[in-house]
Design a protein around this motif. Sequence first.
Motif, PDB file in Angstrom:
ATOM      1  N   TRP A  82      -1.124  11.101   7.210  1.00 30.46           N
ATOM      2  CA  TRP A  82      -1.771  10.106   6.332  1.00 30.46           C
ATOM      3  C   TRP A  82      -2.588  10.827   5.266  1.00 30.46           C
ATOM      4  CZ3 TRP A  82      -6.770   8.751   4.921  1.00 30.46           C
ATOM      5  CH2 TRP A  82      -6.964   7.477   4.402  1.00 30.46           C
ATOM      6  N   MET A 107       0.843  -1.186   0.000  1.00 28.23           N
ATOM      7  CA  MET A 107       0.000   0.000   0.000  1.00 28.23           C
ATOM      8  C   MET A 107       0.887   1.248   0.000  1.00 28.23           C
ATOM      9  SD  MET A 107      -2.928  -1.370  -0.172  1.00 28.23           S
ATOM     10  CE  MET A 107      -3.955  -2.759   0.356  1.00 28.23           C
ATOM     11  N   ARG A 164       1.055   5.309   0.310  1.00 28.59           N
ATOM     12  CA  ARG A 164       0.224   6.342   0.955  1.00 28.59           C
ATOM     13  C   ARG A 164       0.724   7.756   0.696  1.00 28.59           C
ATOM     14  NH1 ARG A 164       0.602   1.877   4.288  1.00 28.59           N
ATOM     15  NH2 ARG A 164      -1.375   0.876   4.837  1.00 28.59           N
TER      16      ARG A 164
HETATM   17  C1  LIG Z   1      -9.829  -4.429   3.910  1.00 32.19           C
HETATM   18  C2  LIG Z   1      -8.623  -3.520   4.089  1.00 32.19           C
HETATM   19  C3  LIG Z   1      -8.771  -2.315   4.740  1.00 32.19           C
HETATM   20  C4  LIG Z   1      -7.670  -1.471   4.903  1.00 32.19           C
HETATM   21  N1  LIG Z   1      -7.858  -0.250   5.469  1.00 32.19           N
HETATM   22  C5  LIG Z   1      -6.820   0.607   5.512  1.00 32.19           C
HETATM   23  C6  LIG Z   1      -7.029   1.941   5.972  1.00 32.19           C
HETATM   24  O1  LIG Z   1      -8.149   2.328   6.343  1.00 32.19           O
HETATM   25  N2  LIG Z   1      -5.962   2.781   5.976  1.00 32.19           N
HETATM   26  C7  LIG Z   1      -4.726   2.400   5.522  1.00 32.19           C
HETATM   27  O2  LIG Z   1      -3.811   3.211   5.533  1.00 32.19           O
HETATM   28  N3  LIG Z   1      -4.502   1.124   5.095  1.00 32.19           N
HETATM   29  C8  LIG Z   1      -5.515   0.243   5.057  1.00 32.19           C
HETATM   30  N4  LIG Z   1      -5.306  -1.021   4.586  1.00 32.19           N
HETATM   31  C9  LIG Z   1      -3.961  -1.445   4.186  1.00 32.19           C
HETATM   32  C10 LIG Z   1      -3.331  -2.384   5.209  1.00 32.19           C
HETATM   33  O3  LIG Z   1      -2.910  -1.655   6.323  1.00 32.19           O
HETATM   34  C11 LIG Z   1      -2.139  -3.090   4.533  1.00 32.19           C
HETATM   35  O4  LIG Z   1      -2.609  -3.875   3.453  1.00 32.19           O
HETATM   36  C12 LIG Z   1      -1.362  -3.989   5.503  1.00 32.19           C
HETATM   37  O5  LIG Z   1      -0.783  -3.226   6.542  1.00 32.19           O
HETATM   38  C13 LIG Z   1      -0.254  -4.748   4.792  1.00 32.19           C
HETATM   39  O6  LIG Z   1       0.608  -3.854   4.122  1.00 32.19           O
HETATM   40  P1  LIG Z   1       0.856  -3.946   2.541  1.00 32.19           P
HETATM   41  O7  LIG Z   1      -0.490  -4.044   1.865  1.00 32.19           O
HETATM   42  O8  LIG Z   1       1.596  -2.673   2.215  1.00 32.19           O
HETATM   43  O9  LIG Z   1       1.668  -5.197   2.294  1.00 32.19           O
HETATM   44  C14 LIG Z   1      -6.392  -1.875   4.425  1.00 32.19           C
HETATM   45  C15 LIG Z   1      -6.266  -3.100   3.781  1.00 32.19           C
HETATM   46  C16 LIG Z   1      -7.353  -3.911   3.594  1.00 32.19           C
HETATM   47  C17 LIG Z   1      -7.173  -5.236   2.873  1.00 32.19           C
END
Ligand SMILES: Cc1cc2nc3c(=O)[nH]c(=O)nc-3n(C[C@H](O)[C@H](O)[C@H](O)COP(=O)(O)O)c2cc1C
Length: 205
Positions: free
Chosen positions: A75, A12, A14
């Motif tokens: 964020w 992810m 940001r």
């Molecule tokens: C259903 C879902 C909801 C999430 N909600 C948020 C969120 O509200 N804010 C955010 O910054 N990341 C959010 N994430 C990202 C997760 O934090 C992230 O996928 C996880 O920490 C693993 O990191 P990566 O995807 O970078 O490998 C979400 C991921 C999923 C699958």
Amino acid sequence: MDFDRVVRRRRMVRNYDPDRPVPAEVVRRLLEYAVHAPSAGFSQGWGFLVLSEPGDRARFWAATTPPGSGVPDSWLAGMTRAPLIIVPHSNREVYLDRYAAPDKGWTDRDEARWPVPYWHIDAGFASLLMLLGAVDAGLGACFFGIPPASTATYRQAFGVPEEYVPIGAITIGYPAPDRRSPSLRRGRRGVDEVVHRGRWGDTLV
Ligand SMILES: Cc1cc2nc3c(=O)[nH]c(=O)nc-3n(C[C@H](O)[C@H](O)[C@H](O)COP(=O)(O)O)c2cc1C
């Protein structure tokens, strides 16, 4: 890009370069990937709101992160730089209708028949294809939640009908340096930890 690399490089993102819009053909490609996701009974009960105009994006953030929503400024600062937001929605009614059709026969439309809400799963599958497609296109993306308290305001701001539920939202753009999510300190659970072989509790050898 090789599939293995796409999967392993996905994370992810940001923070984004606000001056590099996502080319229209790439936006189109991501949406084409989304509609190639599997769906229960081929119901395809999804809908996607694409926001790329600055005014639309500003309205999205205003509707979903009102003052006092508890969202950290850092964020929000990075996320609001994304030149593109795609909001995937699920529509339960489409699935209840589809499964009431003669080849399925659930004419009582009883939600208890569903082991889990497939409508959300399918929109989630579509979202993942967009996340992976973004990596393949050299972009970054982040899936995040829209707080339930903001759903009504969000719907109102964009004329989204009541039966469509935003399952989250996805920011997309060219990545800029960002801070590692504190959640990652948890570490990734490995295959040996989460896989049970033959019987729950017996691990992979
Ligand atoms: C259903 C879902 C909801 C999430 N909600 C948020 C969120 O509200 N804010 C955010 O910054 N990341 C959010 N994430 C990202 C997760 O934090 C992230 O996928 C996880 O920490 C693993 O990191 P990566 O995807 O970078 O490998 C979400 C991921 C999923 C699958």
